[in-house]
Motif scaffolding. Structure first.
Motif, mmCIF file in Angstrom:
data_model
loop_
_atom_site.group_PDB
_atom_site.id
_atom_site.type_symbol
_atom_site.label_atom_id
_atom_site.label_comp_id
_atom_site.label_asym_id
_atom_site.label_seq_id
_atom_site.Cartn_x
_atom_site.Cartn_y
_atom_site.Cartn_z
ATOM 1 N N PRO A 478 0.837 -1.206 0.000
ATOM 2 C CA PRO A 478 0.000 0.000 0.000
ATOM 3 C C PRO A 478 0.867 1.250 0.000
ATOM 4 N N GLY A 479 0.244 2.395 -0.190
ATOM 5 C CA GLY A 479 0.968 3.659 -0.087
ATOM 6 C C GLY A 479 0.814 4.531 -1.309
ATOM 7 N N ARG A 480 1.339 5.742 -1.188
ATOM 8 C CA ARG A 480 1.233 6.740 -2.256
ATOM 9 C C ARG A 480 2.570 6.876 -2.988
ATOM 10 N N ILE A 481 2.516 7.637 -4.091
ATOM 11 C CA ILE A 481 3.696 7.853 -4.929
ATOM 12 C C ILE A 481 4.041 9.336 -4.933
ATOM 13 N N LEU A 482 5.303 9.655 -4.659
ATOM 14 C CA LEU A 482 5.849 10.991 -4.874
ATOM 15 C C LEU A 482 6.534 10.996 -6.233
ATOM 16 N N ALA A 483 6.251 11.983 -7.074
ATOM 17 C CA ALA A 483 6.855 12.009 -8.414
ATOM 18 C C ALA A 483 7.423 13.391 -8.702
ATOM 19 N N PHE A 484 8.665 13.426 -9.187
ATOM 20 C CA PHE A 484 9.337 14.682 -9.489
ATOM 21 C C PHE A 484 9.967 14.603 -10.879
ATOM 22 N N ASN A 485 9.779 15.675 -11.646
ATOM 23 C CA ASN A 485 10.439 15.790 -12.947
ATOM 24 C C ASN A 485 10.010 14.679 -13.904
ATOM 25 N N VAL A 486 8.728 14.318 -13.853
ATOM 26 C CA VAL A 486 8.213 13.272 -14.742
ATOM 27 C C VAL A 486 7.119 13.866 -15.618
#
Length: 707
Positions: A478-486
């Motif tokens: 489970p859990g969320r996603i952190l996304a940078f520069n995508v």
């Protein structure tokens, strides 16, 4: 008209087979359609969206009608992406049709109407709106806007049928439920229309008609409008606003190149100014002292003074420029609205004058903060900053501009042809060349230019790598996603892998304190960060707070050094690296997977979520009360039950997560969405049925009288 239709086909249909199409805003709208379609098929009509920002209302701060229509079309068996593109294309096709009939309603000839429709569809700002940005609600709103103005104009006639008033209510309601800023702009135009009709009917009757339409619209839209208005105080901590509302558009060089040429189209703008000069000269003669041929040079001189003041760091010179710009608009509009001679002319015909005042007023509003001194007053400034998007002003300026440009074009061609036919041909070529160049430049920009200076991706670079989807679909954590520069496909990724992201598209919908404190458009690029150092620091802070944000994964578009810099010493392991254009997409997973629920002293056995509006917690009972934190954004519509007993839902100070006081011996807690009242739904249903019934009764009565 045919030309406008062909252009609309070219710019709205491409890339159907290329995965997710990417205007800058496409994925923000496509997410909602995929979200609605999926849950409607499950028999759920969700209020809450858990996929962005640790949760937010799905369709509260952006009206729902366009998304409902598109998701409904997809339920007929069409692919959601195809449904989206079809509705998008139909909206574009209808826009020039709306311009045609708007010009017709205002008293122009069929040939001019058709030319106006064509000129509108090739205004650079219009092309950019559809291709580069893909502002889906605005695309649908423009034809509705035109229909409302047409019907409201008919309703203002002295002997108008009540059907027009009811039609104005329904079209304004459709506009408000599609794009509320477009509805606000339509309201400004409606008020302008009333002010110009004072000489014909006085003020009382037109004003009562406007109030009638406003009250009826509030009734029909109450199911969305009332919760929307009541939610304002819940987002008061969010300081986000569109930065363009405070940009100095009245800089001489910026206005001349970026606005008049690159947004409005220099040919259309000059033709519109020519049309205005022709209209005012023909209708008023010498009765109007400040004519457009004087106004525009004064306006440009004020802009030059303002920019000279900026360059010379002279507050006095800059202020003088602001005064000259504002003064030129005040004098020109004042003499048109207040002159008794103008009112006498408007009592006979008002179409061309209405368009002239509309154009000038929106040109002034578009210049914005520094051109309108009243906007700098404290309370008015706050309203302007929080509600407006100047680029929508420019877009709706294109409507009167296109009709006026068609008038200016036909008048100029007619005069030149009678004087020297060859000169008319030369003028035609002189106009067609910049218009064609403007469209081609905008289309090339849309398909090849990077989204912004931060993200190294063009809007055409839109595929989600299958390896990314496969990895997340096969990881049960489970859990969320952190996304940078995508790329911006990150905003529809939750629809494919059933895992939420910490980021989101609409910054004003952020509720969690850590995210609200980052006052930017998107976490993905932090586009308005002061510099790279600030941007990297914010990304590193978010990664350090990954456990608190329930973030299990981090995705980074690595340019060779970025991932190493922001993931240094972070408790994550690299899982995957996928080549993608100019970067490698790297996926990291937390060494210790966080939990959605901080259950304190009480052991948590299981968390299930059968749909976006319900969270079920299974707990081991303990003999004392316990504080439990669910890392989902608090909203007043959340309610809870502990083993069947109602449980108060509170906001955790400092985070704005859901906080519950769990009684002793509790085994199960159910948290779910429940609106405080159904009153507004009832008001909308009754209002809509009343309007429909009155229209049916009025039309039936009219047929009987005719018989």
């Amino acid at each position: 008209m045919i030309g406008a239709m062909l252009i609309s086909i070219v710019v709205t249909i491409p890339r159907l087979g290329d995965g997710i199409p990417m205007g800058v805003d496409t994925t923000s709208h496509l997410y909602k359609i995929l979200f609605l379609q999926y849950w409607w098929r499950q028999g759920v009509f969700p209020f809450w969206s858990p996929d962005w920002y640790a949760g937010s209302p799905a369709l509260l701060l952006y009206p729902p009608l366009g998304y409902y229509i598109t998701a409904g079309v997809s339920l007929l068996g069409l692919d959601p992406l195809l449904s989206y593109k079809l509705v998008d294309a139909v909206g574009y096709w209808l826009a020039p049709v709306g311009v045609y009939f708007l010009a017709d309603e205002l008293g122009f000839s069929k040939g001019l109407n058709a030319l106006a429709a064509l000129l509108f569809s090739v205004v650079p700002e219009v092309v950019e709106n559809y291709i580069f940005f893909d502002r889906f609600p605005t695309v649908i709103a423009i034809p509705i806007f035109c229909v409302f103005i047409i019907i409201f104009h008919k309703f203002l006639e002295e002997q108008a049928s009540p059907v027009y008033g009811l039609g104005a209510i329904l079209t304004m309601s459709a506009l408000l439920l599609t794009h509320h800023l477009s509805a606000l702009i339509a309201g400004i135009v409606a008020v302008l229309m009333i002010l110009l009709m004072v000489g014909k009917q006085g003020l009382t009757r037109p004003l009562l008609k406007l109030i009638f339409v406003g009250v009826g619209t509030a009734g029909v839209t109450a199911f969305w409008l009332a919760p929307f208005l009541m939610s304002f105080d819940l987002f008061s901590a969010n300081q986000f606003y569109n930065r363009n509302v405070t940009f100095p558009f009245l800089r001489f060089t910026y206005f001349g190149f970026d606005v008049a040429s690159y947004l409005l189209g220099i040919a259309q703008f000059i033709l519109a100014a020519t049309g205005i000069q022709s209209i005012i000269g023909r209708k008023f003669g010498r009765r109007i002292p400040l004519k457009p041929m004087i106004f525009f040079p004064i306006l440009l001189s004020g802009m030059a003074l303002f920019q000279a003041g900026e360059v010379a760091s002279s507050i006095g010179l800059r202020t003088l420029g602001e005064v000259v710009v504002a003064g030129s608009f005040v004098v020109l509009l004042g003499q048109l609205i207040l002159s008794s001679h103008v009112r006498r002319i408007l009592s006979r015909v008002n179409g061309s004058i209405f368009l002239t005042v509309w154009f000038i007023l929106f040109l002034w509003l578009g210049l914005g903060y520094y051109a309108l001194p009243i906007l700098q007053l404290p309370y008015i400034s706050a309203i302007w900053v929080k509600t407006m998007d100047v680029y929508r002003i420019w877009l709706y300026l294109a409507l009167p501009m296109s009709i006026l440009a068609a008038w200016g074009f036909l008048r100029s061609i007619s005069k030149l042809h009678s004087w020297k036919p060859l000169a008319a041909v030369f003028l035609l070529a002189l106009i067609v060349a910049p218009i064609s160049a403007g469209v081609l430049l905008k289309m090339n920009y849309a398909f090849n230019h990077d989204v912004n200076l931060v993200l190294p991706y063009s809007t055409a670079n839109a595929e989600i790598p299958p390896m990314i989807i496969h990895y997340f679909q096969n990881d049960p954590s489970p859990g969320r996603i952190l996304a940078f520069n995508v790329p911006f496909w990150i905003y529809v990724l939750p629809n494919y892998i059933d895992k939420p992201i910490v980021d989101g598209w609409y910054p004003q919908t952020k509720l969690v304190t850590q995210l609200v404190d980052i006052n930017d458009y998107r976490l993905d690029d932090l586009e308005t960060a002061a510099n790279d150092t600030v941007r990297l620091n914010n990304w590193q802070r978010l990664i350090s707070e990954a456990n608190q944000l329930d973030a299990t994964w981090v995705i980074i578009g690595d340019n060779g050094t970025l991932a190493g810099r922001i993931m240094k010493d972070a408790p994550f392991n690299e899982q995957l690296s996928v080549p993608y254009g100019k970067v490698d997409l790297k996926v990291y997973k937390a060494i210790q997977v966080p939990s959605l629920v901080d259950s304190g002293q009480q052991p948590l056995e299981n968390v299930t979520r059968p749909n976006p509006d319900i969270i079920i917690l299974s707990l081991k009972p303990i003999s004392s009360t316990n504080t439990l934190i669910v890392k989902e954004a608090y909203f007043p519509t959340w309610v809870a039950r502990a083993d069947g007993q109602t449980l108060p839902v509170k906001s955790q100070p400092g985070t704005n997560y859901i906080m519950l006081q769990i009684p002793a011996d509790t085994r199960q807690v159910i948290i779910y969405q429940k609106p405080a009242t159904n009153l507004w739904n009832v008001v909308s249903i009754v209002s809509l049925l009343t309007c429909a019934g009155l229209i049916a009764w009025s039309l039936t009565r009219g047929r009987r009288r005719g018989a």
